[in-house]
Design a protein around this motif. Structure first.
Motif, short mmCIF file in Angstrom:
data_model
loop_
_atom_site.label_atom_id
_atom_site.label_comp_id
_atom_site.label_asym_id
_atom_site.label_seq_id
_atom_site.Cartn_x
_atom_site.Cartn_y
_atom_site.Cartn_z
N ASN A 1 0.73 -0.89 -0.08
CA ASN A 1 -0.30 0.21 0.04
C ASN A 1 1.04 1.09 0.00
O ASN A 1 0.84 2.22 -0.47
CB ASN A 1 -0.85 0.11 1.14
CG ASN A 1 -1.65 -0.94 1.09
OD1 ASN A 1 -3.12 -1.38 0.11
ND2 ASN A 1 -2.72 -1.13 2.11
N CYS B 1 0.34 2.85 -3.62
CA CYS B 1 -1.04 4.40 -3.16
C CYS B 1 -0.04 5.41 -3.02
O CYS B 1 -0.04 6.32 -3.62
CB CYS B 1 -1.30 4.43 -1.52
SG CYS B 1 -2.75 2.68 -1.60
N GLN C 1 -16.94 -4.44 0.14
CA GLN C 1 -15.81 -5.16 -0.38
C GLN C 1 -16.53 -6.56 -0.30
O GLN C 1 -15.93 -6.90 -1.57
CB GLN C 1 -15.34 -5.06 1.71
CG GLN C 1 -13.82 -6.48 1.03
CD GLN C 1 -13.67 -6.93 2.22
OE1 GLN C 1 -13.54 -6.22 3.91
NE2 GLN C 1 -12.23 -7.59 2.65
N GLN D 1 -2.80 -5.06 -2.91
CA GLN D 1 -2.06 -3.72 -2.05
C GLN D 1 -1.49 -3.50 -3.54
O GLN D 1 -0.42 -2.62 -2.94
CB GLN D 1 -1.85 -4.83 -0.28
CG GLN D 1 -2.83 -5.62 -0.54
CD GLN D 1 -4.21 -4.89 -0.32
OE1 GLN D 1 -3.99 -3.37 0.24
NE2 GLN D 1 -5.09 -5.98 -0.33
N GLU E 1 -6.54 0.21 -2.82
CA GLU E 1 -7.19 1.06 -1.72
C GLU E 1 -7.46 2.50 -1.97
O GLU E 1 -6.59 3.46 -2.07
CB GLU E 1 -6.27 0.65 -0.53
CG GLU E 1 -6.48 -0.49 0.06
CD GLU E 1 -7.73 -1.12 0.68
OE1 GLU E 1 -8.17 -0.30 0.89
OE2 GLU E 1 -7.65 -1.82 0.54
N THR F 1 -1.13 5.57 6.74
CA THR F 1 -1.04 4.33 5.57
C THR F 1 -0.38 3.22 6.16
O THR F 1 -1.63 2.30 6.05
CB THR F 1 0.11 4.56 3.79
OG1 THR F 1 -1.05 6.07 3.34
CG2 THR F 1 -0.97 3.72 3.55
N SER G 1 -3.08 0.45 7.37
CA SER G 1 -3.25 -0.87 6.06
C SER G 1 -2.40 -1.97 7.33
O SER G 1 -3.21 -3.16 7.32
CB SER G 1 -2.08 -0.48 5.52
OG SER G 1 -2.01 0.51 4.64
#
Length: 293
Positions: A97, A101, A131, A161, A166, A214, A218
């Motif tokens: 992530n 991201c 989800q 991921q 996300e 994050t 996460s």
């Protein structure tokens, strides 16, 4: 003739009323309500099987620490294996992530390309999809690719991921990067830096608060995730902690409630310690990432 100045007598000091005490009592009551389930779970983890059914109080009448040893070795696989599985999945999710991201957010926030606004709106729109709606097509896709139940069963949990799926974290980082002055980009371009150089030398060092936020979310969300891990993991030795906790209650109604609560208490420790260790960075990241009430 000068007019005499009239001096008003000093007003008497107001004595503090009962408001601070009332506020304190309200806060204590709220904290007690919030912490009651946690305290009850800790107390239940040291009760015997019979006392769990008959004693609903917080404190046990007879201290039973054997629930922890029984829960740790209740299965053919040690419960420590489940902790290692959860730690591996959670840490790799943090890395995935953070990298994906951050790159996606940099593209949306600092680069210019066609239909950028439309793609950003589409990405934000994915936040509206629950989800449970996405899990079925994801399972079919990974099943078709032969990644479900293979030699590395965690790939269906980790691949999304590393692909910036996300949207919440992408949006968080975009909001943060929009607050970074663009004059820094112009100065770097004058020095001959390209988009990658600007990202590496300017955006990446300044994005530390957003990255920490994050990482914390996460880790906590992945450690507590149950549904996706239950769908994609089928072998006992591959289970994570949330899935393994369900094994204490089987289909024959034979339950080991005491060991289950004991392992539940232990499963909270990594999340609690992770949050305490990075609490200050979490607050700083939220305050500087555009998530304000």
């Amino acid at each position: 003739m000068a007019t005499p100045t009239v001096v008003a007598p000093p007003s008497p000091r107001r004595r503090p009323g009962g408001r601070p005490v009332l506020r304190l009592l309200i806060l204590v009551a709220i904290v007690a309500v919030v912490l009651y389930p946690l305290i009850w779970m800790i107390g239940t983890s040291v009760k015997s099987q019979e006392e769990i059914v008959n004693n609903l109080g917080l404190l046990p009448e007879r201290f039973t620490p054997g629930n922890y040893t029984a829960g740790w070795s209740n299965f053919d696989v040690s419960f420590g294996r489940f902790f290692l599985n959860s730690a591996m999945v959670s840490l790799l999710t943090v890395v995935g992530n953070g990298l994906s991201c951050l790159l996606a957010a940099y593209a949306f926030a600092r680069l210019r390309f066609r239909l950028r606004g439309m793609w950003f709106a589409v990405m934000i729109g994915t936040l509206l999809l629950p989800q449970h709606v996405l899990i079925v097509p994801q399972y079919i896709l990974f099943r078709t690719l032969g990644l479900v139940g293979g030699d590395w069963p965690y790939l269906p949990l980790l691949i999304p991921q590393f692909l910036a799926t996300e949207a919440f974290f992408v949006f968080l980082m975009v909001q943060f990067m929009r607050g970074v002055p663009r004059e820094l980009d112009e100065a770097a371009r004058i020095d001959g830096a390209g988009p990658f150089g600007i990202f590496r030398h300017i955006i990446l060092p300044l994005s530390r608060p957003a990255l920490v936020t994050t990482a914390i979310f996460s880790f906590i969300w992945t450690w507590n995730d149950f549904f996706r891990q239950l769908v994609f993991l089928s072998q006992l030795e591959d289970y994570t902690v949330p899935v393994a906790l369900t094994l204490f209650i089987d289909s024959t109604s034979q339950s080991a409630v005491g060991p289950m609560f004991a392992m539940s208490v232990l499963s909270l420790l990594p999340v609690f310690l992770f949050f305490v260790a990075f609490q200050r960075m979490l607050v700083e990241g939220i305050n500087t990432s555009g998530i304000k009430g």
